[in-house]
Design a protein around this motif. Structure first.
Motif, PDB file in Angstrom:
ATOM      1  N   GLY A  76       0.841  -1.072   0.226  1.00 48.64           N
ATOM      2  CA  GLY A  76      -0.081  -0.094   0.032  1.00 48.64           C
ATOM      3  C   GLY A  76       0.709   1.420  -0.130  1.00 48.64           C
ATOM      4  N   GLU A  77       2.107   1.389   0.774  1.00 45.52           N
ATOM      5  CA  GLU A  77       2.704   2.318   0.983  1.00 45.52           C
ATOM      6  C   GLU A  77       3.468   2.598  -0.633  1.00 45.52           C
ATOM      7  OE1 GLU A  77       3.424   4.417   3.121  1.00 45.52           O
ATOM      8  OE2 GLU A  77       3.029   3.641   4.953  1.00 45.52           O
ATOM      9  N   VAL A  78       3.821   1.459  -1.306  1.00 46.33           N
ATOM     10  CA  VAL A  78       4.318   1.699  -2.499  1.00 46.33           C
ATOM     11  C   VAL A  78       3.473   2.175  -3.484  1.00 46.33           C
ATOM     12  CG1 VAL A  78       5.894   0.509  -4.312  1.00 46.33           C
ATOM     13  CG2 VAL A  78       6.021   0.029  -2.061  1.00 46.33           C
ATOM     14  N   ARG A  79       2.269   1.604  -3.367  1.00 46.08           N
ATOM     15  CA  ARG A  79       1.323   2.109  -4.427  1.00 46.08           C
ATOM     16  C   ARG A  79       0.866   3.500  -4.302  1.00 46.08           C
ATOM     17  NH1 ARG A  79      -3.020  -0.756  -6.999  1.00 46.08           N
ATOM     18  NH2 ARG A  79      -2.701  -2.650  -5.843  1.00 46.08           N
ATOM     19  N   GLN A  80       0.943   3.763  -2.878  1.00 42.15           N
ATOM     20  CA  GLN A  80       0.613   5.442  -2.904  1.00 42.15           C
ATOM     21  C   GLN A  80       1.677   6.273  -3.254  1.00 42.15           C
ATOM     22  OE1 GLN A  80       0.860   6.945   1.410  1.00 42.15           O
ATOM     23  NE2 GLN A  80      -1.266   7.824   0.771  1.00 42.15           N
ATOM     24  N   LEU A  81       3.097   5.931  -2.960  1.00 41.15           N
ATOM     25  CA  LEU A  81       4.171   6.486  -3.473  1.00 41.15           C
ATOM     26  C   LEU A  81       4.079   6.601  -5.066  1.00 41.15           C
ATOM     27  CD1 LEU A  81       6.922   7.969  -2.660  1.00 41.15           C
ATOM     28  CD2 LEU A  81       7.817   5.517  -2.855  1.00 41.15           C
ATOM     29  N   ALA A  82       3.810   5.471  -5.850  1.00 40.86           N
ATOM     30  CA  ALA A  82       3.588   5.614  -7.075  1.00 40.86           C
ATOM     31  C   ALA A  82       2.708   6.653  -7.841  1.00 40.86           C
ATOM     32  CB  ALA A  82       3.380   4.053  -7.655  1.00 40.86           C
ATOM     33  N   GLY A  83       1.669   6.859  -7.033  1.00 40.01           N
ATOM     34  CA  GLY A  83       0.538   7.727  -7.369  1.00 40.01           C
ATOM     35  C   GLY A  83       0.795   9.091  -6.750  1.00 40.01           C
ATOM     36  N   ALA A  84       1.979   9.317  -6.084  1.00 38.17           N
ATOM     37  CA  ALA A  84       1.721  10.485  -5.246  1.00 38.17           C
ATOM     38  C   ALA A  84       1.887  11.619  -6.238  1.00 38.17           C
ATOM     39  CB  ALA A  84       3.210  10.674  -4.596  1.00 38.17           C
ATOM     40  N   LYS A  85       1.255  12.728  -5.800  1.00 41.44           N
ATOM     41  CA  LYS A  85       1.116  14.055  -6.333  1.00 41.44           C
ATOM     42  C   LYS A  85       0.233  14.118  -7.665  1.00 41.44           C
ATOM     43  CE  LYS A  85       5.352  15.733  -4.013  1.00 41.44           C
ATOM     44  NZ  LYS A  85       4.498  16.530  -2.651  1.00 41.44           N
ATOM     45  N   SER A  86      -0.595  13.114  -7.703  1.00 39.54           N
ATOM     46  CA  SER A  86      -1.184  13.022  -9.026  1.00 39.54           C
ATOM     47  C   SER A  86      -2.752  13.027  -8.882  1.00 39.54           C
ATOM     48  CB  SER A  86      -0.905  11.747  -9.592  1.00 39.54           C
ATOM     49  OG  SER A  86      -1.677  11.322 -10.842  1.00 39.54           O
ATOM     50  N   LEU A  87      -3.496  13.696  -9.486  1.00 40.82           N
ATOM     51  CA  LEU A  87      -4.935  13.712  -9.346  1.00 40.82           C
ATOM     52  C   LEU A  87      -5.549  12.886 -10.473  1.00 40.82           C
ATOM     53  CD1 LEU A  87      -5.216  17.746  -9.139  1.00 40.82           C
ATOM     54  CD2 LEU A  87      -6.004  16.027  -7.304  1.00 40.82           C
ATOM     55  N   SER A  88      -4.861  12.237 -11.166  1.00 43.38           N
ATOM     56  CA  SER A  88      -5.266  11.445 -12.251  1.00 43.38           C
ATOM     57  C   SER A  88      -5.359   9.804 -11.904  1.00 43.38           C
ATOM     58  CB  SER A  88      -4.809  11.306 -13.565  1.00 43.38           C
ATOM     59  OG  SER A  88      -3.152  10.923 -13.363  1.00 43.38           O
ATOM     60  N   VAL A  89      -4.859   9.642 -10.376  1.00 46.07           N
ATOM     61  CA  VAL A  89      -5.121   8.276  -9.919  1.00 46.07           C
ATOM     62  C   VAL A  89      -6.348   7.448  -9.802  1.00 46.07           C
ATOM     63  CG1 VAL A  89      -2.685   8.251  -8.895  1.00 46.07           C
ATOM     64  CG2 VAL A  89      -4.761   9.255  -7.365  1.00 46.07           C
ATOM     65  N   GLY A  90      -7.385   8.607  -9.606  1.00 42.48           N
ATOM     66  CA  GLY A  90      -8.706   8.090  -9.384  1.00 42.48           C
ATOM     67  C   GLY A  90      -9.044   7.372  -8.127  1.00 42.48           C
ATOM     68  N   GLU A  91     -10.504   7.241  -7.872  1.00 43.26           N
ATOM     69  CA  GLU A  91     -10.730   6.670  -6.931  1.00 43.26           C
ATOM     70  C   GLU A  91     -10.449   5.423  -6.371  1.00 43.26           C
ATOM     71  OE1 GLU A  91     -15.181   7.418  -5.876  1.00 43.26           O
ATOM     72  OE2 GLU A  91     -14.963   9.366  -6.963  1.00 43.26           O
ATOM     73  N   ALA A  92     -10.573   4.463  -7.525  1.00 43.40           N
ATOM     74  CA  ALA A  92      -9.746   3.145  -7.395  1.00 43.40           C
ATOM     75  C   ALA A  92      -8.626   2.857  -6.657  1.00 43.40           C
ATOM     76  CB  ALA A  92     -10.162   2.238  -8.523  1.00 43.40           C
ATOM     77  N   HIS A  93      -7.659   3.823  -7.167  1.00 41.57           N
ATOM     78  CA  HIS A  93      -6.241   3.674  -6.671  1.00 41.57           C
ATOM     79  C   HIS A  93      -6.449   4.192  -5.179  1.00 41.57           C
ATOM     80  CE1 HIS A  93      -2.391   5.721  -5.779  1.00 41.57           C
ATOM     81  NE2 HIS A  93      -1.990   4.565  -6.564  1.00 41.57           N
ATOM     82  N   TYR A  94      -7.089   5.320  -5.170  1.00 41.28           N
ATOM     83  CA  TYR A  94      -7.326   5.655  -3.388  1.00 41.28           C
ATOM     84  C   TYR A  94      -7.664   4.619  -2.523  1.00 41.28           C
ATOM     85  CZ  TYR A  94      -9.241   7.995   0.535  1.00 41.28           C
ATOM     86  OH  TYR A  94      -9.488   8.155   1.746  1.00 41.28           O
ATOM     87  N   MET A  95      -8.927   3.938  -2.963  1.00 43.79           N
ATOM     88  CA  MET A  95      -9.323   2.901  -2.047  1.00 43.79           C
ATOM     89  C   MET A  95      -8.584   1.755  -1.930  1.00 43.79           C
ATOM     90  SD  MET A  95     -12.156   4.232  -1.013  1.00 43.79           S
ATOM     91  CE  MET A  95     -12.645   2.659  -0.039  1.00 43.79           C
ATOM     92  N   ALA A  96      -7.718   1.386  -2.870  1.00 43.42           N
ATOM     93  CA  ALA A  96      -6.765   0.277  -3.028  1.00 43.42           C
ATOM     94  C   ALA A  96      -5.702   0.925  -1.990  1.00 43.42           C
ATOM     95  CB  ALA A  96      -6.165  -0.117  -4.312  1.00 43.42           C
ATOM     96  N   VAL A  97      -5.056   1.880  -1.803  1.00 42.84           N
ATOM     97  CA  VAL A  97      -4.233   2.339  -0.976  1.00 42.84           C
ATOM     98  C   VAL A  97      -4.727   2.442   0.522  1.00 42.84           C
ATOM     99  CG1 VAL A  97      -2.800   4.368  -0.247  1.00 42.84           C
ATOM    100  CG2 VAL A  97      -3.147   3.893  -2.530  1.00 42.84           C
ATOM    101  N   ILE A  98      -5.899   3.043   0.791  1.00 43.08           N
ATOM    102  CA  ILE A  98      -6.292   2.700   2.326  1.00 43.08           C
ATOM    103  C   ILE A  98      -6.596   1.400   2.761  1.00 43.08           C
ATOM    104  CG2 ILE A  98      -7.248   5.113   2.022  1.00 43.08           C
ATOM    105  CD1 ILE A  98      -9.911   4.313   2.097  1.00 43.08           C
ATOM    106  N   ASP A  99      -7.190   0.658   1.643  1.00 43.94           N
ATOM    107  CA  ASP A  99      -7.497  -0.794   1.853  1.00 43.94           C
ATOM    108  C   ASP A  99      -6.124  -1.662   2.383  1.00 43.94           C
ATOM    109  OD1 ASP A  99      -9.351  -3.098   2.065  1.00 43.94           O
ATOM    110  OD2 ASP A  99      -8.026  -3.838   0.490  1.00 43.94           O
TER     111      ASP A  99
END
Length: 310
Positions: free
Chosen positions: A132-155
């Motif tokens: 999850g940490e790495v997934r968040q890092l990969a999508g850092a500072k991006s508004l195009s990651v989308g809700e699915a990415h966000y939910m996967a990170v917090i899950d």
């Protein structure tokens, strides 16, 4: 919890002076201790009388503390639980290494319990949290990651440890038939908890958060309130979010502007509604376990998680 707190203090000790200093700085600063309480509660739900729940509850808190030490380094955070983050006092290297030490102590405690199933649950959770940490890092500072990415990170980052904490109780109590609903309860509770945490970055205060309001914004995190406000905003609003999140250009007055935008667009309200939906699922999961005062206590935790944002 008195036994857990005593064990936390005991196993955080080391002949290397800096280790207990750094660990105690974060551990003694409080925190809600929700995760270890969930492990104790789900074991007591079945009248468990051994010491395994205390050891696993301590291990859960060590795992959580380790992730906080690591998170603060990754996020360049200056404040944690209302105090300067450990990295601000001892440096990034010490924070990372003491976090590693606490993870090692957590797994020693799991081995002491002697349950391979519990060890499997927590080791999988540790790997998931890192993913999850790495997934968040990969999508850092991006508004195009989308809700699915966000939910996967917090899950992965939050809900996985909640789920492990609540699965541990029925495992050591010898009631495996209740593992699935309680694990689901923990995961749904964790998702609700993190959604409220992310909303509090705009709708809370530093005392409630234990960190500066707007820290997520300053760190360029595209949390759900941001993603919703960005999608619903005007061209001017979107330019604001792009400057703050993608260009890391956040000024002091931007925190108030961001709060106004997530409120005006209904993003804050929707985030809370989604948190409540996960909270409702968690309560439904509890309907599958014995109706006891401890079940009511576990239900109260759900209410607490969502009530932090009014």
């Amino acid at each position: 919890m008195t036994k857990v707190n005593a064990l936390i203090a005991t196993h955080a000790g080391s002949d290397v002076t800096m280790i207990p200093e750094v660990a105690d700085h974060l551990i003694s600063s409080g925190g809600k201790r929700i995760r270890p309480m969930l492990t104790l509660g789900t074991a007591k739900l079945f009248d468990y009388e051994g010491e395994g729940d205390v050891k696993l509850a301590t291990a859960v808190e060590y795992m959580h503390t380790a992730t906080l030490l690591h998170d603060d380094v990754v996020d360049d955070s200056a404040m944690r639980r209302g105090k300067p983050a450990a990295r601000m006092i001892w440096g990034n290297q010490a924070s990372v290494l003491v976090g590693d030490f606490l993870l090692g102590q957590a797994f020693k405690l799991m081995v002491d319990v002697g349950s391979l199933e519990a060890l499997d649950v927590f080791s999988r959770a540790a790997a998931t949290i890192s993913e999850g940490e790495v997934r968040q890092l990969a999508g850092a500072k991006s508004l195009s990651v989308g809700e699915a990415h966000y939910m996967a990170v917090i899950d992965a980052k939050t809900a996985a440890l909640f789920a492990a904490a609540t699965a541990a109780g029925p495992i050591i109590a010898g009631t495996p038939e209740y593992r699935a609903p309680l694990e689901s309860y923990g995961r749904n509770l964790g998702l609700a908890f993190q959604l409220i945490d992310d909303a509090l970055d705009f709708g809370g205060d530093a005392e409630t958060l234990g960190k500066n309001v707007g820290d997520d914004l300053r760190e360029g995190k595209a949390t759900l309130p941001v993603l919703l406000a960005y999608a619903r905003g005007s061209a001017e609003d979107r330019a604001f979010w792009e400057r703050c999140i993608e260009k890391s250009d956040v000024r002091d007055e931007d925190v108030l502007t961001a709060r106004d935008l997530v409120t005006a667009t209904g993003a804050l309200a929707e985030t809370r509604e989604r948190a409540q939906a996960f909270a409702d699922r968690a309560l439904n999961d509890l309907s599958a376990v014995p109706d006891t005062p401890m079940r009511e206590a576990l239900a109260d935790v759900v209410g607490f998680a969502v009530a932090r944002l009014h």
